[in-house]
Design an enzyme around this catalytic site. Sequence first.
Site, short mmCIF file in Angstrom:
data_model
loop_
_atom_site.label_atom_id
_atom_site.label_comp_id
_atom_site.label_asym_id
_atom_site.label_seq_id
_atom_site.Cartn_x
_atom_site.Cartn_y
_atom_site.Cartn_z
N ALA A 126 3.01 -9.06 7.04
CA ALA A 126 3.64 -9.29 5.74
C ALA A 126 3.72 -7.99 4.96
CB ALA A 126 2.86 -10.33 4.94
N HIS A 159 4.94 2.18 -7.99
CA HIS A 159 3.62 2.29 -7.35
C HIS A 159 2.96 3.61 -7.74
CE1 HIS A 159 5.08 -0.96 -4.72
NE2 HIS A 159 3.80 -1.21 -4.51
N HIS A 160 1.70 3.75 -7.36
CA HIS A 160 0.90 4.94 -7.62
C HIS A 160 1.47 6.18 -6.91
CE1 HIS A 160 -0.72 4.39 -3.53
NE2 HIS A 160 -0.70 3.10 -3.84
N LYS A 163 1.50 6.69 -2.81
CA LYS A 163 2.25 5.88 -1.84
C LYS A 163 3.27 6.75 -1.12
CE LYS A 163 4.62 1.45 -1.23
NZ LYS A 163 3.75 1.11 -0.08
#
Length: 273
Positions: A126, A159-160, A163
Amino acid sequence: MHEAQIRVAIVGAGGRMGRQLIQAAMAMEGVQLGAALEREGSSLLGSDAGELAGVGKTGVIIQSDLASVKDDFDVLVDFTRPEGTLAHLAFCRKHGKGMVIGTTGFDDAGKQAIREASQEIAIVFAANFSVGVNVMLKLLEKAAKVMGDYTDIEIIEAHHRHKVDAPSGTALAMGEAIAGALDKDLKDCAVYSREGYTGERVPGTIGFATVRAGDIVGEHTAMFADIGERVEITHKASSRMTFANGALRSALWLKTKKNGLFDMRDVLGLDVL
């Protein structure tokens, strides 16, 4: 100590996600931490996994050789990088171990390798193991069927700074859910960047925008915009523990599966809604 229904091995144990997975494994009913692994040469080798994750001594020592712990786990949980995950996949396929794969950034060949391995072992693969994100994917399918043909669809994710892939696996899963509901292939309608003179927006496309900044755990929004109104469906994660709990829940769910490729919607039973 609760009775274990499934023993898990966690790779990348020293990373941010790995430590959260160790914490989740120690707390979740029915799960036993069987092994924890890090790359060869890591300064963390020989450490106690529980002490590393801040949950106290567990007796599970961080190792680098998967073969040395093959009898200590039933399901491997992997949130690392594609090249490492594919090596772990080959090992699990050879030894009949289940896998929970949360790694993102696979190319088509990597995804095909996962599909082929799932003919022999059980895999939950996933883009995002958050319950909320997977409920959102279901909502996106329903919204797309009602509004997708006449609205402009845009997906924005943040995102941070650490990533390494973009768009995020979750953003791509959102695009695939929307495209699938419209009987389209995302490859044919996705727009991943806009720069310079682009001309007007092409009808029927799905746009993506990416933000990388600070310590953002993960934020995703899908916008269905028309003249005079727009619908936005958003998910914001404030802790990686939501992903860790979903991954361990998936490992427990795999205990009755011999083979097959599944995702979190299977684990949660969302396809019957």
